[in-house]
Design a protein around this motif. Structure first.
Motif, PDB file in Angstrom:
ATOM      1  N   MET A   1       0.828  -1.206   0.000  1.00 22.16           N
ATOM      2  CA  MET A   1       0.000   0.000   0.000  1.00 22.16           C
ATOM      3  C   MET A   1       0.862   1.255   0.000  1.00 22.16           C
ATOM      4  SD  MET A   1      -2.863   1.173   2.800  1.00 22.16           S
ATOM      5  CE  MET A   1      -3.595  -0.484   2.748  1.00 22.16           C
ATOM      6  N   ALA A   2       1.994   1.217   0.715  1.00 20.92           N
ATOM      7  CA  ALA A   2       2.866   2.389   0.803  1.00 20.92           C
ATOM      8  C   ALA A   2       3.455   2.759  -0.552  1.00 20.92           C
ATOM      9  CB  ALA A   2       3.979   2.137   1.811  1.00 20.92           C
ATOM     10  N   ARG A   3       3.550   1.831  -1.454  1.00 16.60           N
ATOM     11  CA  ARG A   3       4.104   2.123  -2.779  1.00 16.60           C
ATOM     12  C   ARG A   3       3.142   2.943  -3.630  1.00 16.60           C
ATOM     13  NH1 ARG A   3       5.406  -2.769  -6.067  1.00 16.60           N
ATOM     14  NH2 ARG A   3       6.131  -1.122  -7.458  1.00 16.60           N
ATOM     15  N   HIS A   4       1.859   2.938  -3.289  1.00 17.63           N
ATOM     16  CA  HIS A   4       0.857   3.576  -4.139  1.00 17.63           C
ATOM     17  C   HIS A   4       0.162   4.747  -3.440  1.00 17.63           C
ATOM     18  CE1 HIS A   4       1.329   0.196  -6.906  1.00 17.63           C
ATOM     19  NE2 HIS A   4       1.181  -0.620  -5.868  1.00 17.63           N
ATOM     20  N   LEU A   5       0.727   5.225  -2.365  1.00 21.03           N
ATOM     21  CA  LEU A   5       0.124   6.362  -1.672  1.00 21.03           C
ATOM     22  C   LEU A   5       0.278   7.637  -2.493  1.00 21.03           C
ATOM     23  CD1 LEU A   5       1.368   5.728   1.992  1.00 21.03           C
ATOM     24  CD2 LEU A   5      -0.929   5.356   1.086  1.00 21.03           C
ATOM     25  N   ARG A   6      -0.721   8.476  -2.440  1.00 22.16           N
ATOM     26  CA  ARG A   6      -0.652   9.764  -3.114  1.00 22.16           C
ATOM     27  C   ARG A   6       0.072  10.773  -2.238  1.00 22.16           C
ATOM     28  NH1 ARG A   6      -6.800  10.927  -4.476  1.00 22.16           N
ATOM     29  NH2 ARG A   6      -6.870  10.444  -2.238  1.00 22.16           N
TER      30      ARG A   6
ATOM     31  N   GLY B   1       0.818  13.435   0.282  1.00 23.37           N
ATOM     32  CA  GLY B   1       0.103  13.867   1.476  1.00 23.37           C
ATOM     33  C   GLY B   1      -0.568  12.733   2.230  1.00 23.37           C
ATOM     34  N   GLU B   2      -0.626  11.545   1.656  1.00 19.14           N
ATOM     35  CA  GLU B   2      -1.206  10.387   2.337  1.00 19.14           C
ATOM     36  C   GLU B   2      -0.091   9.598   3.030  1.00 19.14           C
ATOM     37  OE1 GLU B   2      -4.971   9.509  -0.706  1.00 19.14           O
ATOM     38  OE2 GLU B   2      -3.291   8.099  -0.546  1.00 19.14           O
ATOM     39  N   PHE B   3      -0.392   9.055   4.196  1.00 17.46           N
ATOM     40  CA  PHE B   3       0.614   8.282   4.918  1.00 17.46           C
ATOM     41  C   PHE B   3      -0.055   7.244   5.814  1.00 17.46           C
ATOM     42  CE2 PHE B   3      -0.494  11.925   7.498  1.00 17.46           C
ATOM     43  CZ  PHE B   3      -0.552  11.449   8.797  1.00 17.46           C
ATOM     44  N   LEU B   4       0.698   6.198   6.096  1.00 15.56           N
ATOM     45  CA  LEU B   4       0.289   5.179   7.053  1.00 15.56           C
ATOM     46  C   LEU B   4       0.816   5.577   8.421  1.00 15.56           C
ATOM     47  CD1 LEU B   4       1.112   1.965   4.988  1.00 15.56           C
ATOM     48  CD2 LEU B   4      -1.164   2.780   5.572  1.00 15.56           C
ATOM     49  N   ALA B   5      -0.079   5.778   9.363  1.00 16.92           N
ATOM     50  CA  ALA B   5       0.304   6.201  10.712  1.00 16.92           C
ATOM     51  C   ALA B   5       0.241   5.001  11.648  1.00 16.92           C
ATOM     52  CB  ALA B   5      -0.623   7.315  11.195  1.00 16.92           C
ATOM     53  N   TYR B   6       1.353   4.719  12.309  1.00 18.68           N
ATOM     54  CA  TYR B   6       1.411   3.659  13.307  1.00 18.68           C
ATOM     55  C   TYR B   6       1.571   4.330  14.671  1.00 18.68           C
ATOM     56  CZ  TYR B   6       2.226   0.634   9.297  1.00 18.68           C
ATOM     57  OH  TYR B   6       2.107  -0.024   8.098  1.00 18.68           O
ATOM     58  N   VAL B   7       0.520   4.271  15.457  1.00 20.76           N
ATOM     59  CA  VAL B   7       0.507   4.864  16.793  1.00 20.76           C
ATOM     60  C   VAL B   7       0.239   3.735  17.785  1.00 20.76           C
ATOM     61  CG1 VAL B   7      -0.518   6.594  18.302  1.00 20.76           C
ATOM     62  CG2 VAL B   7      -0.369   7.020  15.842  1.00 20.76           C
ATOM     63  N   GLY B   8       1.253   3.362  18.534  1.00 15.52           N
ATOM     64  CA  GLY B   8       1.096   2.226  19.425  1.00 15.52           C
ATOM     65  C   GLY B   8       0.912   0.945  18.635  1.00 15.52           C
ATOM     66  N   GLN B   9      -0.144   0.209  18.935  1.00 18.58           N
ATOM     67  CA  GLN B   9      -0.404  -1.054  18.262  1.00 18.58           C
ATOM     68  C   GLN B   9      -1.406  -0.918  17.122  1.00 18.58           C
ATOM     69  OE1 GLN B   9      -1.663  -3.797  21.297  1.00 18.58           O
ATOM     70  NE2 GLN B   9       0.205  -3.598  22.494  1.00 18.58           N
ATOM     71  N   TYR B  10      -1.824   0.293  16.790  1.00 14.86           N
ATOM     72  CA  TYR B  10      -2.846   0.502  15.774  1.00 14.86           C
ATOM     73  C   TYR B  10      -2.256   1.268  14.592  1.00 14.86           C
ATOM     74  CZ  TYR B  10      -6.422  -1.059  19.074  1.00 14.86           C
ATOM     75  OH  TYR B  10      -7.178  -1.808  19.931  1.00 14.86           O
ATOM     76  N   SER B  11      -2.881   1.084  13.441  1.00 20.47           N
ATOM     77  CA  SER B  11      -2.446   1.769  12.232  1.00 20.47           C
ATOM     78  C   SER B  11      -3.639   2.483  11.599  1.00 20.47           C
ATOM     79  CB  SER B  11      -1.839   0.774  11.233  1.00 20.47           C
ATOM     80  OG  SER B  11      -2.795  -0.202  10.847  1.00 20.47           O
ATOM     81  N   TYR B  12      -3.338   3.562  10.873  1.00 20.14           N
ATOM     82  CA  TYR B  12      -4.367   4.391  10.259  1.00 20.14           C
ATOM     83  C   TYR B  12      -3.863   4.853   8.890  1.00 20.14           C
ATOM     84  CZ  TYR B  12      -5.369   4.665  15.264  1.00 20.14           C
ATOM     85  OH  TYR B  12      -5.590   4.360  16.580  1.00 20.14           O
TER      86      TYR B  12
END
Length: 506
Positions: free
Chosen positions: A419-424, A426-437
């Motif tokens: 998924m990170a290869r196709h992000l536009r 300003g878009e990002f994967l956020a890992y906060v603790g044990q959860y991702s967004y």
């Protein structure tokens, strides 16, 4: 009270009469509304991918509404709030154990704009923003646009000097002995980092002893106001002593040659004497502009970053200030180019919670850390360990070459890496603790923020499109057309036209 209510005729209730007597009426065959039989509906069949799309409970609840808005959660289609301090004090399963943030992504992925959005919006919540070294001058415009922002410019004839050996404010909750020990460790750590970074090798025991002796002498001679120039001079004194114990004279030679560059060489006039400026504790944002110095090469850039960061850390490492601060480390790999600097960096990250600091470490790719030490060395292993231990991560668009590093070094799931290869942008994967967004920062950006945080001005397209058809006025066309003149159309005229004109001009 227990009397049975009287029945109302069907006609009075406005209901149609049953065409067929009995409790089921015509609904049994016609599907009427008083049909008591359950309708038979065939089950729906679909793939798990399609079923997941229509399942009504796939949206995550997010991190709540504490902290500034950083974007839109694309999975929940809701505003996404984030504050590292709020996540740290959160005692639920969504809480974290660290306030530091790793920001990783390829060029033009929106990293810098997202970080600027986070920290500038956090100013309204009482947090201060500190940029110890701004190598590209990008943060200067942000500091100048914010009322009360402070910019410290180094180089370029400004005459500004920062002393990386400054004592700094008194630590709260420590004894005199503990405070003195902390100050001494920071000073010797800064000196060792500067020298080992330049030499590209670790100091020997004799060199370490000579450097420590020079620092002690300088502190005593200057009444606890040591400088790099003072240590440089003391090393010269030690190198000239023929009766020095433990061959200290030999150990003083290499460190002295390194400090000579900062005292008399191309980096002189910046860090060798007492500081000429003070850190503004009340400013909403403080930026140290080092863009003039980074043009002198990688080594000069690394030495500059160590000195400016040491000066900043001496000031903000104070719990008595009761301030929460973002410390933005642009080109974060420059802080980890030697074993001593790595150890200082690791210790600083561990103490961030103690001082109320959130370090934002910005990297373009995990491969940046390959510049730290040799393959399989202790330095490189420690660098990867430090980055991997940062619990909060913002992963932007990455190149295909980063897939293996993200899986092995950061332990990201394979679907997330893809998924990170196709992000536009300003878009990002956020890992906060044990959860991702999955967050889109630019979805909430204002026009003022978008223009101020843009870093691609040099690559901006032209302000007009030459592919569009543009009609030219007839009068203008006549002015552009060459004047008509009589020409000889015969073969002799074509062959002799050039020479004749040249003859007439001469």
């Amino acid at each position: 009270m227990d009397q049975k209510p009287s029945r109302t005729p069907r006609h009075d209730r406005g209901l149609p009469e049953a065409a067929v007597p009995g409790p089921f009426g015509p609904g049994l065959v016609r599907g009427g509304y008083w049909n008591l039989a359950n309708a038979w509906i065939p089950p729906h069949q679909a793939t798990s991918q399609h079923i997941a799309g229509i399942y009504p409970f796939v949206a995550d609840s997010g991190l709540g509404h504490r902290g500034p808005i950083l974007g839109v959660d694309l999975n929940a289609d809701a505003l996404w709030h984030f504050s590292p301090w709020e996540a740290y004090v959160d005692s639920s399963e969504r809480g974290t154990f660290s306030t530091n943030i790793l920001v990783l992504g390829a060029y033009r992925g929106g990293k810098s704009a997202t970080v600027k959005t986070l920290v500038t919006r956090s100013i309204a919540f009482g947090h201060q923003v500190v940029v110890p070294s701004d190598p590209k001058g990008e943060w200067v415009a942000v500091a100048e646009a914010i009322p009360g922002g402070r910019v410290i410019r180094l180089g370029g004839g400004t005459g500004t000097r920062l002393n990386p050996l400054d004592r700094g404010p008194r630590r709260t909750g420590t004894t005199d002995e503990q405070h003195e020990q902390m100050v001494k460790q920071r000073r010797i750590g800064t000196l060792i980092a500067l020298i080992e970074m330049t030499l590209g090798a670790r100091l020997s025991a004799v060199e370490h002893a000579a450097l420590l002796d020079a620092l002690d002498r300088c502190i005593l001679r200057t009444d606890d106001h040591p400088t790099l120039r003072g240590v440089f001079e003391e090393l010269g004194e030690i190198a000239g002593e023929t009766d020095a114990a433990f061959h200290a004279a030999e150990g003083a030679i290499q460190p002295r040659f390194v400090l000579r560059r900062l005292v008399e060489g191309d980096l002189s006039g910046l860090f060798e004497d007492e500081s000429t400026v003070e850190f503004d504790q009340e400013a909403p944002i403080v930026v140290t502009d080092t863009s003039e110095l980074f043009a002198r090469g990688d080594l000069a850039a690394q030495l500059t970053q160590v000195c400016s960061t040491a000066w900043i850390q001496a000031v903000i490492s104070d719990r008595a200030a009761h301030r929460t601060r973002y410390v933005v480390r642009e080109e974060g790999w420059r802080d980890m180019t030697s074993l001593s600097s790595l150890q200082m960096f690791q210790q600083w990250l561990k103490l961030s919670r103690h001082y109320g600091i959130s370090n934002i470490v910005i990297l373009h790719k995990m491969g940046d850390l390959d510049a730290v030490g040799d393959e399989g060395s202790l330095e490189r292993s420690l660098a990867y360990s430090i980055v991997g231990d940062i619990e909060n991560k913002f992963i932007f668009r990455v190149n295909s070459q980063e897939q293996t590093a993200l899986r092995t070094r950061l332990n990201l799931p394979a679907p997330h890496v893809e998924m990170a290869r196709h992000l536009r942008k300003g878009e990002f994967l956020a890992y906060v603790g044990q959860y991702s967004y999955l967050v889109d920062c630019f979805a909430t950006s204002t026009e003022w923020e978008y223009e101020l945080f843009a870093t691609d001005d040099a690559l901006a397209p032209a302000d007009r499109d030459d592919s569009d058809f543009r009609a030219i006025d007839a009068a203008m066309l006549d002015t552009l057309w060459p004047e008509t003149r009589e020409m000889e159309t015969g073969i002799e005229g074509w062959l002799t036209a050039g020479p004749r004109e040249n003859t007439e001009e001469q």
